[in-house]
Every structure is written in structure tokens, then in C-alpha cells.
Motif scaffolding. Structure first.
Motif, PDB file in Angstrom:
ATOM      1  N   ASP A 125       0.842  -1.196   0.000  1.00  0.00           N
ATOM      2  CA  ASP A 125       0.000   0.000   0.000  1.00  0.00           C
ATOM      3  C   ASP A 125       0.877   1.246   0.000  1.00  0.00           C
ATOM      4  OD1 ASP A 125      -2.418  -1.493   0.241  1.00  0.00           O
ATOM      5  OD2 ASP A 125      -2.033  -1.731   2.383  1.00  0.00           O
ATOM      6  N   ILE A 126       0.582   2.181  -0.888  1.00  0.00           N
ATOM      7  CA  ILE A 126       1.291   3.459  -0.956  1.00  0.00           C
ATOM      8  C   ILE A 126       0.339   4.541  -0.476  1.00  0.00           C
ATOM      9  CG2 ILE A 126       2.451   5.114  -2.460  1.00  0.00           C
ATOM     10  CD1 ILE A 126       3.123   2.769  -4.325  1.00  0.00           C
ATOM     11  N   TYR A 127       0.807   5.346   0.467  1.00  0.00           N
ATOM     12  CA  TYR A 127      -0.085   6.332   1.075  1.00  0.00           C
ATOM     13  C   TYR A 127       0.718   7.520   1.594  1.00  0.00           C
ATOM     14  CZ  TYR A 127       1.690   3.632   5.003  1.00  0.00           C
ATOM     15  OH  TYR A 127       2.523   2.981   5.882  1.00  0.00           O
ATOM     16  N   PRO A 128       0.101   8.703   1.686  1.00  0.00           N
ATOM     17  CA  PRO A 128       0.809   9.877   2.213  1.00  0.00           C
ATOM     18  C   PRO A 128       0.895   9.819   3.736  1.00  0.00           C
ATOM     19  CG  PRO A 128      -1.083  10.484   0.818  1.00  0.00           C
ATOM     20  CD  PRO A 128      -1.233   9.046   1.177  1.00  0.00           C
ATOM     21  N   VAL A 129       1.933  10.429   4.250  1.00  0.00           N
ATOM     22  CA  VAL A 129       2.088  10.597   5.692  1.00  0.00           C
ATOM     23  C   VAL A 129       2.523  12.030   5.961  1.00  0.00           C
ATOM     24  CG1 VAL A 129       3.269   9.834   7.783  1.00  0.00           C
ATOM     25  CG2 VAL A 129       2.720   8.174   6.001  1.00  0.00           C
ATOM     26  N   LEU A 130       1.865  12.669   6.917  1.00  0.00           N
ATOM     27  CA  LEU A 130       2.246  14.008   7.351  1.00  0.00           C
ATOM     28  C   LEU A 130       2.931  13.898   8.708  1.00  0.00           C
ATOM     29  CD1 LEU A 130      -1.008  16.030   6.521  1.00  0.00           C
ATOM     30  CD2 LEU A 130       0.950  15.568   5.033  1.00  0.00           C
ATOM     31  N   TYR A 131       4.133  14.459   8.784  1.00  0.00           N
ATOM     32  CA  TYR A 131       4.844  14.541  10.060  1.00  0.00           C
ATOM     33  C   TYR A 131       4.770  15.991  10.527  1.00  0.00           C
ATOM     34  CZ  TYR A 131       6.751   9.900   9.148  1.00  0.00           C
ATOM     35  OH  TYR A 131       6.887   8.554   8.917  1.00  0.00           O
ATOM     36  N   THR A 132       4.145  16.224  11.650  1.00  0.00           N
ATOM     37  CA  THR A 132       3.977  17.578  12.159  1.00  0.00           C
ATOM     38  C   THR A 132       4.871  17.816  13.370  1.00  0.00           C
ATOM     39  OG1 THR A 132       2.112  16.901  13.562  1.00  0.00           O
ATOM     40  CG2 THR A 132       1.597  17.728  11.350  1.00  0.00           C
ATOM     41  N   ARG A 133       5.209  19.095  13.562  1.00  0.00           N
ATOM     42  CA  ARG A 133       5.920  19.525  14.772  1.00  0.00           C
ATOM     43  C   ARG A 133       5.181  20.719  15.337  1.00  0.00           C
ATOM     44  NH1 ARG A 133      11.379  17.730  15.432  1.00  0.00           N
ATOM     45  NH2 ARG A 133      11.935  19.650  16.511  1.00  0.00           N
ATOM     46  N   ARG A 134       4.783  20.592  16.587  1.00  0.00           N
ATOM     47  CA  ARG A 134       4.111  21.681  17.307  1.00  0.00           C
ATOM     48  C   ARG A 134       4.895  21.956  18.574  1.00  0.00           C
ATOM     49  NH1 ARG A 134      -1.749  21.815  15.978  1.00  0.00           N
ATOM     50  NH2 ARG A 134      -2.155  20.161  14.446  1.00  0.00           N
ATOM     51  N   GLY A 135       5.498  23.127  18.650  1.00  0.00           N
ATOM     52  CA  GLY A 135       6.306  23.435  19.816  1.00  0.00           C
ATOM     53  C   GLY A 135       7.455  22.467  20.002  1.00  0.00           C
TER      54      GLY A 135
END
Length: 463
Positions: free
Chosen positions: A419-429
Motif C-alpha cells: 500500500d502506498i499512502y501519504p504521511v504528514l509529520y507535524t511539529r508543534r512546539g
């Protein structure tokens, strides 16, 4: 850059003058694709063209191919590289071999057969082109893959190939109509790319010998260590030990070939402190392809595979091929320009209302993300003065290790199920979080459901 020097050893530059041995690449170029040749989106379907600023010099590989295959031939790839250098006016000193390296104050001195070159930043793009053999009794008497004779000279002969990776299976494929018997052996089972669902393993083009083995033809694929190789007159005796039972098997063969891979000819860099890693002793590197032990020394091209990234789901980068490291090279140039020469790359502002559609367009079409899954990412950051800023395509690991306090890195990932899928890596503070989006059967992530998922991940951060 005036004070940066790129050393490209003639072994690396000459690879496409000799190899692949059977004259056909593993990387494809599709002349007819869903996007127009020369566009950024088309690069996803063209694994072999380089990336110039000049639009007229993009997608050159297409114009070199005769239409018999979407895998370019070796001569076609050679013409592609030569045309690129000629049309873009790249400053190349030919017939000039790098012979030594030393420091002189704050400068590096590259000793060559054409004199000395001084620079502030050296970048070594010398390839992985030096034949490598394991420590094994008798292996020194065995020709390496690089020394393989013309295929017809193996007619009616028994051939033992040490190694079960692409180079070994490439030779076996070319020998099928010639050799009487072919044995491929190494301790670990052969991995096939169609099973790993990645570029890890033997590529589909070379699977025919494996099928011959499965159907009990003239090929034997053996999981065994090679204890020693003995020359007995005009033949060889190869002593092996089976992996699962430790039983000894001895093969009497006419030819032995060491398809055991290549290493990088880094010459005297080890004496200057450049550390190496792995069986092939490639230079250890940071996420930005700088020497991990000697700051200020950088590497380019296929050597980038020694900077592995996160290896999500066990998959490495695609930096060993042109389709992967060509994007690394662009990032590296910008990194060197900023860090060593104070030249800031362009960082355009992205309107808040466009963040969601922009990210979904990137994960759907960006060739950097498709060719370097889990390795490169599109990064947006929150700038206190300018707003939301596009920080460009960057190594995902660099974002997670030392990224901005507030931002997002969008990448593509592939799990063991394919399966190919997007991933978002977020940084908050400074705190990181991972948000996987659902796959799509047509790999088009610009749907309403994906929009909602991005909004949920970035709410209060960038939207």
C-alpha cells in the motif's frame, strides 16, 4: 559556486561505457506517460534523465531511445549523459584523475593528474564502481563481474556465480541460452523485488533464471556459504556448505564468476578521518550527505545510498540510482550554498487557504516523493515574520531530528503489503506527531476524504 569542487572519478563516469554487462539498464523511461515530457510531473516516469534548469535540456533520455524497450540500452544512457553535459555547458575536465587529498589551512587541495585544485568544499561523486570481493580462500583467482567474458564464450560450460543479487542474476539471464549449467550461490535466500514490493531484491527483468530453477531446468539457486574455490587444471572445484543443514556440496565447474558487488574508490580519504560503513565500506554520512566524521566533506551520486534515512518498513532509499540521487544532488547544492557561502535558497510563501491543496498535489504528483519514499519530504514551516513558508524538498530525517518548532513534512510511504499512502509529520512546539492518510487505488490523493484528513492533522498549526 566558485569554491566548491566536485570530484567524479573516471571509474564512476565510465560505468555506462561498460556496464551493465548485457547492455540494458534496470531503470526505465516511458516516452508516453500521463504528463508532458519535460514537466516536473513527467520525471516520475523517466528514471534516467538529469535535472537541469534549462527546460530545453530536460527529459533528454526520451530522444535517445530507439523504441525497442522502455529500458534504455547502455549506449543510449551514455549518449544521454554526453548530450546533457554538452547542451547545458557543464564545466567538466575530462581525462583528469583524482589521485590524492590534503588540507591546507581552511582549504582542501585535490591532487589530480592535471594539477592541483583548491576549494573550500569538496564533493566526492566517485561512484560505487570498484570491484569488491569477500575474504574467501581462492576468490582471488576468480574473475569478478567486471571481468566477465563475452556470453558466447560460456557455450556448453558449467558456470558457478558467487552472489544472488542483481548482477549475479543479470549474468545468469544472459547465459541461459549458452551455459550447460548455471549455479548461483550465497548464504541468504534470493530476494525478488516483486515479493519485497520495492527495489530491494532481484528485479523482474532477471527473474527468468529463478523460474528455471523452480521448474528444475539447468539453473540451481543455492542457499549456501562458499567455503573455498580451488583451481584444478582447466576447471574449478567450489566447496559450499548449505545454509539450512550445514551439509557440504562440492561443484566441479568450468568457470566461476564473483558477482559480489562494488565499493567506492575513496582513496586516501580514510587516512584523513572519513569513516566508512557496511560491507562495501561506503562513507558514513549525515542526512545531508556530509561526512559523519569529517565536517565539510560531502558526497554525491550513488554514494548517497550510505545515508539510509529512516528505513521505514525496512525499505532503504533509492539513492543508488539516478532517479533517486538526482534529487539529493539538488538539495545538497542548496545546502552547501547556504551553509558555506551564505546563499539562501528561495522560500516562497504559501497562502493559508492553499496549504491543503498544495500538499495533496505534492503527494500525488511530486517525483521527489515518489522516487524517494519515506526519504524526502515537502516541508512547510510557520515563520513568525512571513507566515507559512515553503522550505522545499528536504530529507525527512533532518526534519524529524532538528526541524522547526512548527511545521509539516509531507512524504509518501509504502508498507509491506504494497500500500502506498501519504504521511504528514507535524511539529508543534518541537513535539513531533505522525499522521498517515489513506491509500487510493489510483494513487490520486486529492479527494474530499484526504482533504479532511489533512485539515485534521494541521488544524491550529498551518490551517
Amino acid at each position: 559556486m566558485k569554491h566548491a569542487a566536485i570530484s567524479a572519478d573516471e571509474n564512476a563516469g565510465g560505468m555506462f561505457r561498460k556496464w551493465p554487462f548485457f547492455q540494458r539498464l534496470l531503470s526505465w523511461t516511458k516516452p508516453y506517460a500521463p504528463f508532458e515530457q519535460g514537466t516536473r510531473e513527467y520525471e516520475r516516469y523517466d528514471w534516467n534523465s538529469l535535472l537541469p534548469e534549462e527546460k530545453a535540456c530536460r527529459a533528454l533520455m526520451c530522444s535517445m531511445m530507439d523504441g525497442t524497450s522502455y529500458y534504455p540500452s547502455r549506449p543510449e544512457m551514455q549518449r544521454n549523459l554526453e548530450a546533457f553535459a554538452d547542451r547545458t555547458g557543464v564545466a567538466v575536465r575530462y581525462g583528469c584523475r583524482w589521485t590524492g587529498t590534503r588540507r591546507d589551512g581552511d582549504r582542501w587541495v585535490l591532487e589530480t593528474t592535471d594539477g592541483e585544485y583548491r576549494c573550500q568544499v569538496p564533493i566526492f561523486a566517485v561512484g560505487v564502481a570498484e570491484p569488491w570481493r569477500p575474504q574467501m580462500p581462492g576468490i582471488e583467482d576468480v574473475p569478478h563481474y567486471a571481468e566477465t567474458r563475452p556470453a558466447e564464450t560460456y557455450a556448453g560450460r558449467r558456470v558457478f556465480i558467487v552472489g544472488k543479487e542483481n548482477s549475479g542474476f543479470e549474468l545468469a539471464t544472459g547465459f541461459l541460452q549458452w551455459a550447460k549449467q548455471i549455479v548461483l550461490a550465497s548464504p541468504s535466500p534470493a530476494k525478488l523485488s516483486i515479493n519485497t514490493r520495492s527495489l530491494v531484491g532481484v528485479r523482474a527483468r532477471y527473474v527468468q533464471p529463478y523460474e528455471d530453477h523452480v521448474l528444475a531446468g539447468g539453473v540451481i539457486v543455492l542457499d549456501a556459504s562458499i567455503e573455498r574455490v580451488e583451481r584444478t587444471g582447466k576447471t574449478f572445484r567450489v566447496h559450499t556448505r548449505k545454509a539450512e543443514s550445514a551439509a557440504e556440496l562440492v561443484f566441479e565447474v568450468d568457470d566461476v564468476i564473483a558477482a559480489t558487488g562494488f565499493t567506492s574508490p575513496i582513496q586516501d580519504l580514510g587516512k584523513l578521518g572519513v569513516a566508512t560503513v557496511g560491507r562495501n565500506k561506503l562513507p558514513a554520512q549525515t542526512p545531508f550527505w556530509e561526512s559523519a566524521s569529517v565536517p565539510g566533506v560531502y558526497f554525491g551520486g550513488t554514494i548517497h545510498q550510505a545515508s539510509p534515512g529512516l528505513r521505514k518498513h525496512g525499505l532503504p532509499s533509492n539513492s543508488g540510482g539516478v532517479n533517486g540521487h538526482r534529487y539529493n544532488g539538488r538539495i545538497l547544492a542548496r545546502r552547501v550554498a547556504k551553509k558555506h557561502f551564505g546563499i539562501d535558497p528561495e522560500r516562497p510563501v504559501v497562502a493559508r487557504a492553499e496549504v491543503v491543496s498544495y500538499l495533496l498535489h505534492e503527494v500525488t504528483n511530486a517525483p521527489e516523493l515518489w522516487h524517494q519514499k519515506s526519504y524526502l519530504a515537502r516541508v512547510l514551516v510557520q515563520d513568525p515574520k512571513r507566515g507559512i513558508v515553503d522550505d522545499g524538498i528536504l530529507p525527512l530525517q533532518s526534519f524529524l531530528d532538528s526541524g522547526p518548532a512548527d511545521g509539516v513534512a509531507a512524504t509518501l510511504e509504502e508498507n509491506p503489503a504494497g500500500d502506498i499512502y501519504p504521511v504528514l509529520y507535524t511539529r508543534r512546539g518541537g513535539v513531533s506527531a505522525e499522521h498517515a492518510l489513506p491509500p487510493h487505488p489510483l494513487h490520486d490523493f486529492r479527494t474530499r476524504d484526504h482533504e479532511k484528513a489533512v485539515v485534521a492533522a494541521l488544524e491550529g498549526l498551518l490551517v
